[in-house]
Design a protein around this motif. Structure first.
Motif: not given
Length: 81
Positions: A49-63
Motif C-alpha cells: 500500500c505504501a509503495a502504491e501511494m509513493a508511486a501515485a506521488y510520482g505519477d499524479r502529484p497534483e492529486t
C-alpha cells in the motif's frame, strides 16, 4: 508511545490513501476500518500500500497530495480522541 501512535497513524493514512473509499465519503470508524482492511487484503499488506501511494506521488502529484491530506484528516478524526 507517541512515536508508535504516529507510525500507526501514518500506516493507516497510507492504506486509506490507496483504498477504494471516496474522498467525498463521510465515513465513520467502522467504514474506515473496513476500507483499510480491504485495501491491505487486496494488496497483500501495508508495505505494498505504501509503495502504491509513493508511486501515485510520482505519477499524479497534483492529486496525490490532496488525497493524502484527506486520508490524514480522516485518520485523525476517526482514531484520535
Amino acid at each position: 508511545m507517541a512515536t508508535s501512535t504516529n507510525v500507526l497513524s501514518t500506516a493507516r493514512a497510507e492504506v486509506l490513501f490507496v483504498s477504494d473509499m471516496s474522498a467525498s465519503a463521510r465515513a465513520g470508524r467502522s467504514e474506515v476500518d473496513a476500507a483499510i482492511r480491504a485495501a491491505v487484503r487486496a494488496r497483500g499488506g501495508v508495505r505494498p500500500c505504501a509503495a502504491e501511494m509513493a508511486a501515485a506521488y510520482g505519477d499524479r502529484p497534483e492529486t496525490a497530495a490532496a488525497r493524502m491530506s484527506w486520508a490524514r484528516d480522516v485518520v485523525r478524526a476517526v482514531y484520535h480522541r
